[in-house]
Scaffold this active site. Structure first.
Site, PDB file in Angstrom:
ATOM      1  N   GLY A  35      45.484 -50.095   2.734  1.00  0.00           N
ATOM      2  CA  GLY A  35      46.138 -51.397   2.874  1.00  0.00           C
ATOM      3  C   GLY A  35      45.367 -52.560   2.295  1.00  0.00           C
ATOM      4  O   GLY A  35      45.571 -53.709   2.709  1.00  0.00           O
ATOM      5  N   MET A  92      53.018 -43.665  -0.459  1.00  0.00           N
ATOM      6  CA  MET A  92      52.783 -42.385  -1.135  1.00  0.00           C
ATOM      7  C   MET A  92      53.924 -41.379  -1.051  1.00  0.00           C
ATOM      8  O   MET A  92      53.738 -40.212  -1.381  1.00  0.00           O
ATOM      9  CB  MET A  92      51.503 -41.736  -0.572  1.00  0.00           C
ATOM     10  CG  MET A  92      50.242 -42.562  -0.769  1.00  0.00           C
ATOM     11  SD  MET A  92      49.948 -43.069  -2.485  1.00  0.00           S
ATOM     12  CE  MET A  92      49.425 -41.503  -3.164  1.00  0.00           C
ATOM     13  N   ARG A  93      55.110 -41.783  -0.637  1.00  0.00           N
ATOM     14  CA  ARG A  93      56.245 -40.845  -0.586  1.00  0.00           C
ATOM     15  C   ARG A  93      57.300 -41.239  -1.599  1.00  0.00           C
ATOM     16  O   ARG A  93      57.758 -42.392  -1.610  1.00  0.00           O
ATOM     17  CB  ARG A  93      56.889 -40.837   0.818  1.00  0.00           C
ATOM     18  CG  ARG A  93      55.960 -40.492   1.943  1.00  0.00           C
ATOM     19  CD  ARG A  93      55.366 -39.113   1.865  1.00  0.00           C
ATOM     20  NE  ARG A  93      56.348 -38.043   1.856  1.00  0.00           N
ATOM     21  CZ  ARG A  93      56.024 -36.756   1.757  1.00  0.00           C
ATOM     22  NH1 ARG A  93      54.749 -36.395   1.634  1.00  0.00           N
ATOM     23  NH2 ARG A  93      56.951 -35.830   1.755  1.00  0.00           N
ATOM     24  N   ILE A  94      57.696 -40.279  -2.419  1.00  0.00           N
ATOM     25  CA  ILE A  94      58.782 -40.517  -3.374  1.00  0.00           C
ATOM     26  C   ILE A  94      60.077 -40.775  -2.609  1.00  0.00           C
ATOM     27  O   ILE A  94      60.384 -40.074  -1.641  1.00  0.00           O
ATOM     28  CB  ILE A  94      58.922 -39.319  -4.334  1.00  0.00           C
ATOM     29  CG1 ILE A  94      57.680 -39.260  -5.231  1.00  0.00           C
ATOM     30  CG2 ILE A  94      60.191 -39.422  -5.162  1.00  0.00           C
ATOM     31  CD1 ILE A  94      57.618 -38.042  -6.128  1.00  0.00           C
ATOM     32  N   HIS A 154      51.355 -49.663  -9.435  1.00  0.00           N
ATOM     33  CA  HIS A 154      50.858 -48.327  -9.763  1.00  0.00           C
ATOM     34  C   HIS A 154      49.577 -48.473 -10.586  1.00  0.00           C
ATOM     35  O   HIS A 154      49.527 -49.277 -11.523  1.00  0.00           O
ATOM     36  CB  HIS A 154      51.914 -47.559 -10.561  1.00  0.00           C
ATOM     37  CG  HIS A 154      51.433 -46.216 -11.003  1.00  0.00           C
ATOM     38  ND1 HIS A 154      51.420 -45.128 -10.150  1.00  0.00           N
ATOM     39  CD2 HIS A 154      50.912 -45.788 -12.173  1.00  0.00           C
ATOM     40  CE1 HIS A 154      50.911 -44.083 -10.804  1.00  0.00           C
ATOM     41  NE2 HIS A 154      50.602 -44.460 -12.030  1.00  0.00           N
ATOM     42  N   THR A 182      62.971 -47.681  -9.290  1.00  0.00           N
ATOM     43  CA  THR A 182      64.249 -47.041  -9.621  1.00  0.00           C
ATOM     44  C   THR A 182      64.166 -45.571  -9.206  1.00  0.00           C
ATOM     45  O   THR A 182      63.147 -45.123  -8.660  1.00  0.00           O
ATOM     46  CB  THR A 182      64.553 -47.124 -11.127  1.00  0.00           C
ATOM     47  OG1 THR A 182      63.545 -46.388 -11.831  1.00  0.00           O
ATOM     48  CG2 THR A 182      64.590 -48.567 -11.622  1.00  0.00           C
ATOM     49  N   GLU A 205      44.492 -55.342  -9.173  1.00  0.00           N
ATOM     50  CA  GLU A 205      45.706 -55.250  -8.352  1.00  0.00           C
ATOM     51  C   GLU A 205      45.754 -56.399  -7.344  1.00  0.00           C
ATOM     52  O   GLU A 205      46.794 -57.036  -7.149  1.00  0.00           O
ATOM     53  CB  GLU A 205      45.748 -53.908  -7.610  1.00  0.00           C
ATOM     54  CG  GLU A 205      45.869 -52.698  -8.517  1.00  0.00           C
ATOM     55  CD  GLU A 205      45.959 -51.400  -7.728  1.00  0.00           C
ATOM     56  OE1 GLU A 205      46.657 -51.360  -6.695  1.00  0.00           O
ATOM     57  OE2 GLU A 205      45.320 -50.404  -8.133  1.00  0.00           O
TER      58      GLU A 205
HETATM   59  N1  NHR Z   1      60.167 -43.711  -5.329  1.00  0.00           N
HETATM   60  C1  NHR Z   1      60.999 -43.903  -6.350  1.00  0.00           C
HETATM   61  N2  NHR Z   1      62.234 -43.437  -6.246  1.00  0.00           N
HETATM   62  N3  NHR Z   1      60.625 -44.532  -7.490  1.00  0.00           N
HETATM   63  C2  NHR Z   1      59.373 -44.983  -7.619  1.00  0.00           C
HETATM   64  O1  NHR Z   1      59.052 -45.616  -8.736  1.00  0.00           O
HETATM   65  C3  NHR Z   1      58.433 -44.784  -6.578  1.00  0.00           C
HETATM   66  C4  NHR Z   1      58.878 -44.139  -5.428  1.00  0.00           C
HETATM   67  C5  NHR Z   1      58.001 -43.900  -4.370  1.00  0.00           C
HETATM   68  C6  NHR Z   1      56.680 -44.266  -4.465  1.00  0.00           C
HETATM   69  C7  NHR Z   1      54.756 -45.156  -5.745  1.00  0.00           C
HETATM   70  C8  NHR Z   1      54.155 -44.133  -6.738  1.00  0.00           C
HETATM   71  C9  NHR Z   1      52.846 -44.620  -7.338  1.00  0.00           C
HETATM   72  O2  NHR Z   1      52.636 -45.829  -7.508  1.00  0.00           O
HETATM   73  C10 NHR Z   1      56.217 -44.887  -5.623  1.00  0.00           C
HETATM   74  C11 NHR Z   1      57.090 -45.171  -6.678  1.00  0.00           C
HETATM   75  C12 NHR Z   1      53.854 -41.089  -4.493  1.00  0.00           C
HETATM   76  C13 NHR Z   1      54.072 -40.058  -5.393  1.00  0.00           C
HETATM   77  C14 NHR Z   1      54.085 -38.633  -4.939  1.00  0.00           C
HETATM   78  O3  NHR Z   1      54.118 -37.711  -5.739  1.00  0.00           O
HETATM   79  C15 NHR Z   1      54.300 -40.380  -6.733  1.00  0.00           C
HETATM   80  C16 NHR Z   1      54.318 -41.688  -7.135  1.00  0.00           C
HETATM   81  C17 NHR Z   1      54.109 -42.724  -6.224  1.00  0.00           C
HETATM   82  C18 NHR Z   1      53.878 -42.419  -4.907  1.00  0.00           C
HETATM   83  N4  NHR Z   1      54.092 -38.352  -3.584  1.00  0.00           N
HETATM   84  C19 NHR Z   1      54.181 -37.057  -2.971  1.00  0.00           C
HETATM   85  C20 NHR Z   1      55.637 -36.732  -2.603  1.00  0.00           C
HETATM   86  O4  NHR Z   1      55.956 -35.548  -2.579  1.00  0.00           O
HETATM   87  C21 NHR Z   1      53.424 -36.981  -1.669  1.00  0.00           C
HETATM   88  C22 NHR Z   1      51.988 -37.375  -1.746  1.00  0.00           C
HETATM   89  C23 NHR Z   1      51.370 -37.680  -0.389  1.00  0.00           C
HETATM   90  O5  NHR Z   1      52.082 -37.746   0.629  1.00  0.00           O
HETATM   91  O6  NHR Z   1      50.145 -37.911  -0.363  1.00  0.00           O
HETATM   92  O7  NHR Z   1      56.406 -37.662  -2.264  1.00  0.00           O
HETATM   93  O8  NHR Z   1      52.019 -43.776  -7.751  1.00  0.00           O
HETATM   94  C1  GAR Z   2      46.190 -48.708  -5.014  1.00  0.00           C
HETATM   95  O1  GAR Z   2      45.290 -48.505  -6.085  1.00  0.00           O
HETATM   96  C2  GAR Z   2      47.611 -48.474  -5.490  1.00  0.00           C
HETATM   97  O2  GAR Z   2      47.852 -48.915  -6.790  1.00  0.00           O
HETATM   98  C3  GAR Z   2      47.672 -46.984  -5.431  1.00  0.00           C
HETATM   99  O3  GAR Z   2      46.926 -46.597  -4.297  1.00  0.00           O
HETATM  100  C4  GAR Z   2      46.014 -47.631  -3.965  1.00  0.00           C
HETATM  101  C5  GAR Z   2      46.351 -48.127  -2.588  1.00  0.00           C
HETATM  102  O4  GAR Z   2      45.306 -48.931  -2.100  1.00  0.00           O
HETATM  103  N1  GAR Z   2      49.009 -46.546  -5.300  1.00  0.00           N
HETATM  104  C6  GAR Z   2      49.374 -45.314  -5.548  1.00  0.00           C
HETATM  105  O5  GAR Z   2      48.617 -44.508  -6.032  1.00  0.00           O
HETATM  106  C7  GAR Z   2      50.792 -45.004  -5.166  1.00  0.00           C
HETATM  107  N2  GAR Z   2      51.006 -43.615  -5.385  1.00  0.00           N
HETATM  108  P1  GAR Z   2      45.517 -49.827  -0.804  1.00  0.00           P
HETATM  109  O6  GAR Z   2      46.137 -48.955   0.264  1.00  0.00           O
HETATM  110  O7  GAR Z   2      44.131 -50.246  -0.444  1.00  0.00           O
HETATM  111  O8  GAR Z   2      46.397 -50.967  -1.189  1.00  0.00           O
END
Ligand code: NHR
Ligand code: GAR
Length: 226
Positions: free
Chosen positions: A19, A97-99, A116, A148, A181
């Site tokens: 956070g 961290m969840r899609i 990101h 998206t 960031e």
């Molecule tokens: N969802 C959508 N539909 N579109 C985006 O652009 C998203 C999103 C959800 C999260 C953040 C993204 C990043 O900045 C984000 C963008 C998690 C994963 C992932 O693979 C990928 C990208 C991002 C966040 N997560 C795993 C999953 O199965 C789980 C990983 C875990 O729980 O630690 O969801 O990078």
């Molecule tokens: C940040 O670097 C952010 O860009 C990245 O995780 C860190 C979170 O830090 N996001 C992702 O990788 C999303 N998948 P924070 O919890 O200290 O803000």
């Protein structure tokens, strides 16, 4: 009209962990630099450190634990209900961290942004810094984009660039990207609150009404968009 301009924009912040980006938003609000009100911080992990940061700032917190839901659709339905309880005008992903499923993403079309830690479209997904190093890149950074259906594929608003240095490992690189960031996310949220940044019906980003041909950058001297 004057009242509307002075009303802070209600937002909800989604987190999964530390956070520190949330903290940069809290700090910018406290400094009078960001005309938004964080209505709630929602985490998919009960132990996220960011929940304590929110509580310290007297912000409402909620946990929607993905492990309690057998399917993504059910998790996302619960998450969407939790978010909508607070009626935000913008949903901010900050280390979330969840899609997210298409139904949820469509519900918040043009009202959900993510940061990101790479120069998208390069290195979407997880473990970005190590992949940047393995690819031998000389430059990396962070991208703020509208969310998206395509993970990390939504239209970019702004990028901050960071040089990769000799001797960098994933941790040192992550730390320097994170500094950027913290600098840029509050600025983009302010632009959104001021109505300067929008996603148009064609799916293009508009800044001060003009379509962005490429992501904005922030001048390091003046802090002006360029
Ligand atoms: N969802 C959508 N539909 N579109 C985006 O652009 C998203 C999103 C959800 C999260 C953040 C993204 C990043 O900045 C984000 C963008 C998690 C994963 C992932 O693979 C990928 C990208 C991002 C966040 N997560 C795993 C999953 O199965 C789980 C990983 C875990 O729980 O630690 O969801 O990078
Ligand atoms: C940040 O670097 C952010 O860009 C990245 O995780 C860190 C979170 O830090 N996001 C992702 O990788 C999303 N998948 P924070 O919890 O200290 O803000």
């Amino acid at each position: 009209m004057a009242a509307a301009v002075n009303t802070p924009l209600p937002i909800v912040v989604l987190i999964s962990g530390r956070g520190s980006n949330l903290q940069s938003i809290i700090d910018a609000i406290a400094a009078g630099e960001l005309p938004v009100e964080i209505r709630a911080v929602i985490s998919n992990r009960p132990d996220a450190q960011g929940l304590q940061r929110a509580a310290r700032a007297s912000i409402a917190t909620r946990v929607v634990d993905h492990r309690q839901y057998p399917e993504r659709m059910a998790f996302d339905a619960a998450l969407q209900a939790a978010i909508d309880d607070y009626r935000p005008q913008l949903v901010v992903l900050a280390g979330f961290m969840r899609i997210l499923t298409p139904a949820l993403v469509q519900h918040y079309r043009g009202r959900m942004i993510n940061i990101h830690p790479s120069l998208l479209p390069e290195f979407p997904g997880l473990n970005t810094h190590q992949r940047v190093l393995d690819a031998g890149r000389k430059e990396t950074g962070a991208t703020i984009h509208f969310v998206t259906e395509e993970t990390d594929g939504g239209p970019a608003i702004l990028q901050a660039r960071v040089a990769v240095l000799t001797g960098d490992d994933a941790d040192s690189l992550a730390a320097r990207v994170l500094e950027q960031e913290h600098r840029v996310y509050p600025v983009v949220i302010r632009w959104y609150a001021e109505g300067r940044v929008q996603l148009d019906p064609q799916g293009q980003v508009r800044f001060d009404h003009d379509v962005l041909e490429r992501p904005l950058r922030l001048s390091s001297e003046s802090g002006a968009p360029c």
